[in-house]
Motif scaffolding. Structure first.
Motif, PDB file in Angstrom:
ATOM      1  N   THR A 149      81.883  63.536  57.002  1.00 47.34           N
ATOM      2  CA  THR A 149      80.007  63.544  56.993  1.00 47.34           C
ATOM      3  C   THR A 149      80.261  62.484  55.678  1.00 47.34           C
ATOM      4  O   THR A 149      78.452  61.753  56.249  1.00 47.34           O
ATOM      5  CB  THR A 149      79.799  64.433  56.564  1.00 47.34           C
ATOM      6  N   GLN A 150      80.281  61.939  54.975  1.00 47.04           N
ATOM      7  CA  GLN A 150      79.745  61.306  53.648  1.00 47.04           C
ATOM      8  C   GLN A 150      79.645  59.932  54.485  1.00 47.04           C
ATOM      9  O   GLN A 150      78.480  59.139  54.263  1.00 47.04           O
ATOM     10  CB  GLN A 150      81.220  61.245  52.494  1.00 47.04           C
ATOM     11  N   ALA A 151      80.583  59.157  55.123  1.00 48.75           N
ATOM     12  CA  ALA A 151      80.912  57.982  55.759  1.00 48.75           C
ATOM     13  C   ALA A 151      79.849  58.250  56.962  1.00 48.75           C
ATOM     14  O   ALA A 151      79.208  57.297  56.726  1.00 48.75           O
ATOM     15  CB  ALA A 151      82.354  57.810  56.359  1.00 48.75           C
ATOM     16  N   GLN A 152      79.461  59.274  57.924  1.00 50.74           N
ATOM     17  CA  GLN A 152      78.663  58.990  58.153  1.00 50.74           C
ATOM     18  C   GLN A 152      77.293  58.516  57.588  1.00 50.74           C
ATOM     19  O   GLN A 152      76.212  58.242  58.338  1.00 50.74           O
ATOM     20  CB  GLN A 152      78.933  60.292  59.172  1.00 50.74           C
ATOM     21  N   ILE A 153      76.873  58.956  56.611  1.00 50.61           N
ATOM     22  CA  ILE A 153      75.832  59.653  55.982  1.00 50.61           C
ATOM     23  C   ILE A 153      75.490  57.819  55.076  1.00 50.61           C
ATOM     24  O   ILE A 153      74.456  57.372  55.961  1.00 50.61           O
ATOM     25  CB  ILE A 153      75.480  60.346  54.685  1.00 50.61           C
ATOM     26  N   LYS A 154      76.297  57.452  55.353  1.00 51.78           N
ATOM     27  CA  LYS A 154      76.369  55.768  54.278  1.00 51.78           C
ATOM     28  C   LYS A 154      75.601  54.904  55.925  1.00 51.78           C
ATOM     29  O   LYS A 154      75.309  54.038  55.991  1.00 51.78           O
ATOM     30  CB  LYS A 154      78.337  55.101  53.734  1.00 51.78           C
ATOM     31  N   GLN A 155      76.881  55.297  56.627  1.00 49.00           N
ATOM     32  CA  GLN A 155      76.567  54.252  57.961  1.00 49.00           C
ATOM     33  C   GLN A 155      74.303  54.228  58.127  1.00 49.00           C
ATOM     34  O   GLN A 155      73.883  53.279  58.717  1.00 49.00           O
ATOM     35  CB  GLN A 155      77.348  54.660  59.017  1.00 49.00           C
ATOM     36  N   LEU A 156      74.590  55.485  58.377  1.00 47.62           N
ATOM     37  CA  LEU A 156      72.900  56.313  58.732  1.00 47.62           C
ATOM     38  C   LEU A 156      72.432  55.219  57.353  1.00 47.62           C
ATOM     39  O   LEU A 156      71.209  54.590  57.617  1.00 47.62           O
ATOM     40  CB  LEU A 156      72.624  57.433  58.686  1.00 47.62           C
ATOM     41  N   GLN A 157      72.414  54.802  55.969  1.00 45.51           N
ATOM     42  CA  GLN A 157      71.182  54.288  55.828  1.00 45.51           C
ATOM     43  C   GLN A 157      71.935  52.607  55.300  1.00 45.51           C
ATOM     44  O   GLN A 157      71.021  52.243  54.849  1.00 45.51           O
ATOM     45  CB  GLN A 157      72.306  54.893  53.825  1.00 45.51           C
ATOM     46  N   LYS A 158      72.634  53.064  55.673  1.00 44.31           N
ATOM     47  CA  LYS A 158      73.139  51.453  55.716  1.00 44.31           C
ATOM     48  C   LYS A 158      72.041  50.596  57.252  1.00 44.31           C
ATOM     49  O   LYS A 158      71.739  49.997  57.077  1.00 44.31           O
ATOM     50  CB  LYS A 158      74.447  50.742  56.660  1.00 44.31           C
ATOM     51  N   GLN A 159      71.702  51.475  58.115  1.00 41.35           N
ATOM     52  CA  GLN A 159      70.601  51.308  59.506  1.00 41.35           C
ATOM     53  C   GLN A 159      69.355  51.251  59.313  1.00 41.35           C
ATOM     54  O   GLN A 159      68.686  50.893  59.447  1.00 41.35           O
ATOM     55  CB  GLN A 159      71.595  52.377  60.697  1.00 41.35           C
ATOM     56  N   VAL A 160      68.979  52.626  58.162  1.00 36.26           N
ATOM     57  CA  VAL A 160      67.806  52.768  57.630  1.00 36.26           C
ATOM     58  C   VAL A 160      67.376  50.801  56.778  1.00 36.26           C
ATOM     59  O   VAL A 160      65.662  50.687  56.688  1.00 36.26           O
ATOM     60  CB  VAL A 160      67.623  53.425  56.697  1.00 36.26           C
ATOM     61  N   ALA A 161      68.593  50.348  55.853  1.00 36.64           N
ATOM     62  CA  ALA A 161      68.416  48.801  55.359  1.00 36.64           C
ATOM     63  C   ALA A 161      67.911  48.425  56.332  1.00 36.64           C
ATOM     64  O   ALA A 161      66.858  47.721  55.449  1.00 36.64           O
ATOM     65  CB  ALA A 161      69.923  49.530  54.387  1.00 36.64           C
ATOM     66  N   ASN A 162      68.627  48.763  57.123  1.00 38.60           N
ATOM     67  CA  ASN A 162      68.242  46.800  58.148  1.00 38.60           C
ATOM     68  C   ASN A 162      67.404  47.021  59.114  1.00 38.60           C
ATOM     69  O   ASN A 162      67.074  46.544  59.392  1.00 38.60           O
ATOM     70  CB  ASN A 162      69.702  46.576  59.366  1.00 38.60           C
ATOM     71  N   THR A 163      66.076  48.191  58.725  1.00 36.57           N
ATOM     72  CA  THR A 163      64.973  48.136  59.148  1.00 36.57           C
ATOM     73  C   THR A 163      64.123  47.027  58.450  1.00 36.57           C
ATOM     74  O   THR A 163      62.838  47.611  58.616  1.00 36.57           O
ATOM     75  CB  THR A 163      64.606  49.753  59.573  1.00 36.57           C
ATOM     76  N   THR A 164      64.651  46.975  57.316  1.00 34.54           N
ATOM     77  CA  THR A 164      63.422  46.449  56.348  1.00 34.54           C
ATOM     78  C   THR A 164      64.135  45.213  56.167  1.00 34.54           C
ATOM     79  O   THR A 164      65.420  44.961  55.816  1.00 34.54           O
ATOM     80  CB  THR A 164      63.916  47.244  55.238  1.00 34.54           C
ATOM     81  N   VAL A 165      63.530  43.837  56.927  1.00 37.76           N
ATOM     82  CA  VAL A 165      63.945  42.571  56.944  1.00 37.76           C
ATOM     83  C   VAL A 165      63.552  41.962  55.910  1.00 37.76           C
ATOM     84  O   VAL A 165      62.193  41.706  55.441  1.00 37.76           O
ATOM     85  CB  VAL A 165      63.644  42.169  58.421  1.00 37.76           C
ATOM     86  N   THR A 166      64.042  41.237  55.482  1.00 36.36           N
ATOM     87  CA  THR A 166      63.709  40.198  54.795  1.00 36.36           C
ATOM     88  C   THR A 166      63.944  39.096  54.074  1.00 36.36           C
ATOM     89  O   THR A 166      65.191  38.351  55.348  1.00 36.36           O
ATOM     90  CB  THR A 166      63.906  40.974  52.725  1.00 36.36           C
ATOM     91  N   THR A 167      63.312  38.162  54.010  1.00 42.42           N
ATOM     92  CA  THR A 167      63.633  36.530  54.068  1.00 42.42           C
ATOM     93  C   THR A 167      65.197  35.988  52.706  1.00 42.42           C
ATOM     94  O   THR A 167      64.549  36.578  52.131  1.00 42.42           O
ATOM     95  CB  THR A 167      62.030  35.093  53.648  1.00 42.42           C
ATOM     96  N   PRO A 168      65.871  35.358  53.048  1.00 46.94           N
ATOM     97  CA  PRO A 168      67.180  35.184  51.854  1.00 46.94           C
ATOM     98  C   PRO A 168      66.778  34.131  51.497  1.00 46.94           C
ATOM     99  O   PRO A 168      67.863  33.924  50.449  1.00 46.94           O
ATOM    100  CB  PRO A 168      67.855  34.415  53.951  1.00 46.94           C
ATOM    101  N   PHE A 169      66.000  32.987  51.620  1.00 45.78           N
ATOM    102  CA  PHE A 169      65.572  31.840  50.829  1.00 45.78           C
ATOM    103  C   PHE A 169      64.094  31.771  50.949  1.00 45.78           C
ATOM    104  O   PHE A 169      62.820  31.983  51.671  1.00 45.78           O
ATOM    105  CB  PHE A 169      66.333  30.935  50.886  1.00 45.78           C
ATOM    106  N   SER A 170      62.905  31.014  49.668  1.00 40.80           N
ATOM    107  CA  SER A 170      62.097  30.928  49.606  1.00 40.80           C
ATOM    108  C   SER A 170      61.615  30.108  50.919  1.00 40.80           C
ATOM    109  O   SER A 170      62.219  28.976  51.062  1.00 40.80           O
ATOM    110  CB  SER A 170      61.702  30.388  48.186  1.00 40.80           C
TER     111      SER A 170
END
Length: 349
Positions: A149-170
């Motif tokens: 269950t802890q691994a599942q939560i980490k996986q879902l948190q990673k997916q949530v983080a991927n919904t925020t798209v940022t630029t890698p450089f200026s």
């Protein structure tokens, strides 16, 4: 009698023809320009002297961006925020797009509830195992369920983080592909960001000149858009393989300027000076007349233009090396040769 008349007519015709030809010849000779032997012809001259011969060659190329990337999300969903516009300057880590993540957060909340249940079961089984009231296998299964269950939560948190798209450089947003409210899939393009803080000038160097360049070499750069500005670049790459025409791409890194802003796609050029020969007798190219196999030069001697045959060696854009036929200090004609003959009186202008 008739025969005599025919002969007389023929003689008269021939005589008239001969007189006409002689008269025409005199008229032509009168029209032909005859130079005055005592009149001096104005010419321009230069001195044959020892000099270092160098050849400057210009190579044209175009600027490309230092870095350019298409922004593609690692998650899919509806775009709920898109705070960018084309032409906007963005810094590293700047938000490009935010995707809807509500469903993922609900899944995380459900998994956390499940985790709490397993953790409570673990405490109970630990006490029961101590009193031999339950098999130890129940305790082991509960521990494995917690880790899963802890691994599942980490996986879902990673997916949530991927919904925020940022630029890698200026850089600058050079293209915006979607709008707010669009539904995108994993890997579909959202925008393009281009970094022109430094640029790469790519020029094609022919095989015969490629050995004149080396990585780390600093070169002056000229541009058409800023003819009076001075730029400097450093060679960062020389291709190991040329194209079908035996040209080798050479990449020159150039720092951009806020005062004279360079943009990707603009033209730039480099000039490379190659030392052809040192301290050799040379004259301007304009002094040579005739063919390359039989070159000749008018040399001024005692106020007269004397035509001399010479032998030439190395050449540049401006000068010919003279290997035979002249000496240092000789005054040679560089302009006006069309009006000269051997021995014509001249005056330098």
């Amino acid at each position: 009698m008739k025969r005599i008349l025919v002969i007389l007519a023929l003689v008269a015709t021939l005589g008239l023809t001969a007189w006409t030809l002689v008269n025409n010849k005199k008229e032509v000779e009168e029209k032909v320009y005859k130079p005055n032997a005592g009149q001096k012809v104005g010419v321009r001259t230069a001195v044959a002297e020892l000099r270092n011969l160098s050849q400057e060659t210009e190579f044209l190329g175009s600027f490309s961006p230092n870095r350019e990337i298409e922004i593609r999300p690692q998650a899919g969903g509806q775009i709920i925020s898109l705070p960018i516009e084309e032409g906007q300057t963005v810094g590293a880590g700047r938000l490009i797009a935010k995707l809807d993540d509500d469903q993922l957060k609900y899944q995380i909340e459900a998994a956390q509830v499940t985790l709490e249940g397993y953790q409570n079961d673990l405490k109970r089984y630990e006490n029961l195992v101590k009193g031999d009231a339950t098999p130890a296998v129940n305790l082991e299964r509960t521990q494995l369920s917690i880790r899963s269950t802890q691994a599942q939560i980490k996986q879902l948190q990673k997916q949530v983080a991927n919904t925020t798209v940022t630029t890698p450089f200026s850089g600058i947003v050079t293209e915006k592909v979607v709008e707010k409210g669009s539904v995108v899939s994993v890997g579909s393009p959202i925008a393009k960001v281009t970094d022109i803080s430094t640029l790469k000038l790519v020029v094609q160097i022919p095989e015969k000149a490629i050995n004149q360049f080396h990585v780390g070499q600093t070169l002056p750069i000229d541009t058409e858009v800023y003819p009076d500005a001075h730029f400097s670049g450093r060679i960062s790459m020389i291709a190991a393989q040329g194209d079908a025409a035996h040209n080798y791409p050479v990449e020159i890194t150039v720092s951009n300027s806020s005062k004279n802003l360079l943009r990707a796609g603009m033209y730039g050029s480099i000039a490379n000076t190659n030392n052809v020969k040192s301290q050799t007798l040379a004259v301007p190219r304009q002094a040579i007349i005739g063919s390359a196999k039989q070159p000749q030069i008018y040399v001024i001697e005692n106020g007269k233009a004397m035509l001399k045959s010479v032998e030439i060696g190395a050449t540049t854009n401006d000068y010919y090396e003279i290997t035979k036929g002249l000496k240092a200090g000789d005054q040679v004609v560089t302009s006006g040769q069309i009006n000269l003959q051997n021995g014509t009186l001249v005056v330098a202008q």
